[in-house]
Design a protein around this motif. Structure first.
Motif, PDB file in Angstrom:
ATOM      1  N   LEU A  55      35.176  48.640  40.533  1.00 58.61           N
ATOM      2  CA  LEU A  55      33.723  48.654  40.731  1.00 58.61           C
ATOM      3  C   LEU A  55      33.111  47.468  39.999  1.00 58.61           C
ATOM      4  CD1 LEU A  55      31.015  49.971  41.584  1.00 58.61           C
ATOM      5  CD2 LEU A  55      31.172  51.374  39.516  1.00 58.61           C
ATOM      6  N   ASN A  56      32.440  46.614  40.729  1.00 60.69           N
ATOM      7  CA  ASN A  56      31.847  45.416  40.137  1.00 60.69           C
ATOM      8  C   ASN A  56      30.462  45.733  39.576  1.00 60.69           C
ATOM      9  OD1 ASN A  56      31.144  42.869  39.380  1.00 60.69           O
ATOM     10  ND2 ASN A  56      31.123  41.998  41.430  1.00 60.69           N
ATOM     11  N   ASP A  57      30.364  45.756  38.268  1.00 60.07           N
ATOM     12  CA  ASP A  57      29.079  45.974  37.594  1.00 60.07           C
ATOM     13  C   ASP A  57      28.615  44.698  36.902  1.00 60.07           C
ATOM     14  OD1 ASP A  57      31.148  46.013  35.736  1.00 60.07           O
ATOM     15  OD2 ASP A  57      30.128  47.450  34.422  1.00 60.07           O
ATOM     16  N   THR A  58      29.098  43.557  37.384  1.00 62.76           N
ATOM     17  CA  THR A  58      28.752  42.253  36.796  1.00 62.76           C
ATOM     18  C   THR A  58      28.107  41.367  37.860  1.00 62.76           C
ATOM     19  OG1 THR A  58      30.804  41.100  37.366  1.00 62.76           O
ATOM     20  CG2 THR A  58      30.837  42.480  35.393  1.00 62.76           C
ATOM     21  N   ASN A  59      27.825  40.133  37.470  1.00 71.50           N
ATOM     22  CA  ASN A  59      27.279  39.153  38.412  1.00 71.50           C
ATOM     23  C   ASN A  59      28.373  38.312  39.071  1.00 71.50           C
ATOM     24  OD1 ASN A  59      24.568  39.864  37.923  1.00 71.50           O
ATOM     25  ND2 ASN A  59      24.519  38.593  36.065  1.00 71.50           N
ATOM     26  N   LYS A  60      29.617  38.648  38.804  1.00 68.60           N
ATOM     27  CA  LYS A  60      30.721  37.897  39.396  1.00 68.60           C
ATOM     28  C   LYS A  60      30.818  38.176  40.884  1.00 68.60           C
ATOM     29  CE  LYS A  60      33.548  37.669  35.206  1.00 68.60           C
ATOM     30  NZ  LYS A  60      34.871  37.982  34.583  1.00 68.60           N
ATOM     31  N   TYR A  61      31.386  37.214  41.600  1.00 64.24           N
ATOM     32  CA  TYR A  61      31.520  37.310  43.055  1.00 64.24           C
ATOM     33  C   TYR A  61      32.978  37.086  43.408  1.00 64.24           C
ATOM     34  CZ  TYR A  61      30.101  36.725  47.944  1.00 64.24           C
ATOM     35  OH  TYR A  61      29.933  36.870  49.292  1.00 64.24           O
ATOM     36  N   PHE A  62      33.524  37.902  44.311  1.00 62.99           N
ATOM     37  CA  PHE A  62      34.955  37.859  44.587  1.00 62.99           C
ATOM     38  C   PHE A  62      35.259  37.551  46.052  1.00 62.99           C
ATOM     39  CE2 PHE A  62      34.309  40.624  40.909  1.00 62.99           C
ATOM     40  CZ  PHE A  62      35.109  39.972  39.978  1.00 62.99           C
ATOM     41  N   TYR A  63      34.414  36.758  46.663  1.00 61.60           N
ATOM     42  CA  TYR A  63      34.631  36.349  48.046  1.00 61.60           C
ATOM     43  C   TYR A  63      35.878  35.469  48.152  1.00 61.60           C
ATOM     44  CZ  TYR A  63      33.748  34.147  52.586  1.00 61.60           C
ATOM     45  OH  TYR A  63      33.865  33.697  53.873  1.00 61.60           O
ATOM     46  N   LYS A  64      36.723  35.771  49.127  1.00 66.94           N
ATOM     47  CA  LYS A  64      37.971  35.041  49.388  1.00 66.94           C
ATOM     48  C   LYS A  64      38.973  35.183  48.248  1.00 66.94           C
ATOM     49  CE  LYS A  64      36.419  31.807  52.899  1.00 66.94           C
ATOM     50  NZ  LYS A  64      36.380  30.420  53.370  1.00 66.94           N
ATOM     51  N   TYR A  65      38.900  36.285  47.511  1.00 66.75           N
ATOM     52  CA  TYR A  65      39.950  36.632  46.570  1.00 66.75           C
ATOM     53  C   TYR A  65      41.017  37.433  47.323  1.00 66.75           C
ATOM     54  CZ  TYR A  65      37.865  35.327  42.054  1.00 66.75           C
ATOM     55  OH  TYR A  65      37.370  34.636  40.970  1.00 66.75           O
ATOM     56  N   SER A  66      42.269  37.287  46.919  1.00 67.86           N
ATOM     57  CA  SER A  66      43.339  38.073  47.517  1.00 67.86           C
ATOM     58  C   SER A  66      44.232  38.622  46.416  1.00 67.86           C
ATOM     59  CB  SER A  66      44.160  37.225  48.493  1.00 67.86           C
ATOM     60  OG  SER A  66      44.730  36.115  47.833  1.00 67.86           O
ATOM     61  N   LEU A  67      44.885  39.739  46.711  1.00 70.21           N
ATOM     62  CA  LEU A  67      45.740  40.402  45.731  1.00 70.21           C
ATOM     63  C   LEU A  67      47.197  40.020  45.956  1.00 70.21           C
ATOM     64  CD1 LEU A  67      45.949  42.544  43.454  1.00 70.21           C
ATOM     65  CD2 LEU A  67      46.294  44.244  45.257  1.00 70.21           C
ATOM     66  N   ASN A  68      47.893  39.707  44.878  1.00 75.44           N
ATOM     67  CA  ASN A  68      49.310  39.369  44.954  1.00 75.44           C
ATOM     68  C   ASN A  68      50.087  40.192  43.926  1.00 75.44           C
ATOM     69  OD1 ASN A  68      51.709  38.009  45.622  1.00 75.44           O
ATOM     70  ND2 ASN A  68      51.378  36.540  43.959  1.00 75.44           N
ATOM     71  N   PRO A  69      51.063  41.016  44.367  1.00 73.67           N
ATOM     72  CA  PRO A  69      51.360  41.372  45.765  1.00 73.67           C
ATOM     73  C   PRO A  69      50.306  42.348  46.294  1.00 73.67           C
ATOM     74  CG  PRO A  69      52.779  42.594  44.284  1.00 73.67           C
ATOM     75  CD  PRO A  69      51.992  41.654  43.417  1.00 73.67           C
ATOM     76  N   ASN A  70      50.144  42.400  47.611  1.00 70.30           N
ATOM     77  CA  ASN A  70      49.015  43.138  48.189  1.00 70.30           C
ATOM     78  C   ASN A  70      49.375  44.512  48.745  1.00 70.30           C
ATOM     79  OD1 ASN A  70      50.411  42.541  50.484  1.00 70.30           O
ATOM     80  ND2 ASN A  70      48.812  41.316  51.450  1.00 70.30           N
ATOM     81  N   TYR A  71      50.611  44.980  48.534  1.00 75.27           N
ATOM     82  CA  TYR A  71      51.001  46.240  49.163  1.00 75.27           C
ATOM     83  C   TYR A  71      50.309  47.457  48.552  1.00 75.27           C
ATOM     84  CZ  TYR A  71      54.165  46.816  45.144  1.00 75.27           C
ATOM     85  OH  TYR A  71      54.678  46.928  43.888  1.00 75.27           O
ATOM     86  N   ILE A  72      49.707  47.316  47.364  1.00 73.43           N
ATOM     87  CA  ILE A  72      49.022  48.460  46.756  1.00 73.43           C
ATOM     88  C   ILE A  72      47.559  48.538  47.196  1.00 73.43           C
ATOM     89  CG2 ILE A  72      50.522  48.355  44.718  1.00 73.43           C
ATOM     90  CD1 ILE A  72      48.086  47.233  43.176  1.00 73.43           C
ATOM     91  N   GLN A  73      47.091  47.567  47.954  1.00 68.69           N
ATOM     92  CA  GLN A  73      45.679  47.467  48.304  1.00 68.69           C
ATOM     93  C   GLN A  73      45.382  48.236  49.593  1.00 68.69           C
ATOM     94  OE1 GLN A  73      44.363  43.415  48.872  1.00 68.69           O
ATOM     95  NE2 GLN A  73      42.410  43.846  47.941  1.00 68.69           N
ATOM     96  N   ASP A  74      44.294  49.022  49.586  1.00 68.29           N
ATOM     97  CA  ASP A  74      43.897  49.754  50.785  1.00 68.29           C
ATOM     98  C   ASP A  74      43.521  48.774  51.889  1.00 68.29           C
ATOM     99  OD1 ASP A  74      42.988  52.650  51.747  1.00 68.29           O
ATOM    100  OD2 ASP A  74      41.477  51.218  52.413  1.00 68.29           O
ATOM    101  N   GLU A  75      43.844  49.142  53.113  1.00 71.15           N
ATOM    102  CA  GLU A  75      43.611  48.241  54.248  1.00 71.15           C
ATOM    103  C   GLU A  75      42.130  47.971  54.473  1.00 71.15           C
ATOM    104  OE1 GLU A  75      44.519  48.035  59.070  1.00 71.15           O
ATOM    105  OE2 GLU A  75      45.180  49.763  57.876  1.00 71.15           O
TER     106      GLU A  75
END
Length: 207
Positions: free
Chosen positions: A154-174
């Protein structure tokens, strides 16, 4: 024979983990209805209902717009995935790990940020981790042995995560990029595709 049994066992684990988290997704060109009496659904018998159609806007992010029956724009969202949960239209901003619900306020629609209790109701048995809890852009998560763990960022900051990707990504919900289904130990990194310095590191350790 042993190999076949192992594959079947792993398939059951994978299927069970993902089937337990099902969402009534609002796909592109789907119609949803809003009723002052019953809230959001895919259909309603309430004569006062309002019908909206979801359209995905082409371009960066692929955010959503909803249109009335006559083709006029009802609301533009900054979310790229929506689903219906207990008569609420939940809006997920995957580029920023933020979550809202769409409400009717007087003569217009607007989004309202979901509270922590609301998120816990929508995502049961899930640890909610705020971005502000990261120290030096990393955090340690404890997982008991032989048990999977769900985590929602949950992002409660002013940071922006556009075009971020997870490595490895198999734990990430589709569909919900901030929802992680952790079934192993190790290190996982969210990083910007153009800048290796812009990253979040998640370290999963045993209790």
């Amino acid at each position: 024979m042993k190999k076949a049994l192992l594959i079947s066992f792993l398939s059951l684990i994978f299927f069970g983990m993902n089937s337990a988290l099902a969402y009534d997704s609002v796909e592109n060109n789907y119609e949803v209805t809003y009723s002052p009496k019953t809230g959001w659904s895919f259909s309603s018998s309430d004569k006062s209902k309002i019908t909206l159609t979801r359209k995905i806007v082409d371009g960066s992010g692929g955010y959503s717009e909803y249109y009335y029956d006559d083709g006029t724009l009802a609301v533009t969202l900054n979310s790229d995935y929506e689903f219906i949960f207990e008569n609420n239209l939940i809006c997920v901003v995957n580029s920023n790990f933020k979550y809202y619900k769409l409400i009717k306020n007087s003569d217009r629609f607007k989004i309202v940020a979901l509270t922590i209790p609301e998120l816990r109701e929508i995502f049961p048995n899930t640890e909610i981790i705020k971005i502000s809890q990261f120290t030096n852009d990393q955090i340690i998560i404890k997982k008991p042995p032989f048990k999977d763990k769900n985590v929602l960022l949950l992002n409660d900051t002013n940071k922006y995560f556009y075009k971020y990707s997870l490595n490895p990504n198999y734990i990430q919900d589709e569909n919900i990029k901030g929802l992680l289904h952790i079934n192993n130990y190790g290190e996982f990194e969210f990083s910007h595709y153009e800048d290796e310095k812009e990253k979040l590191k998640i370290i999963v350790r045993m209790y």
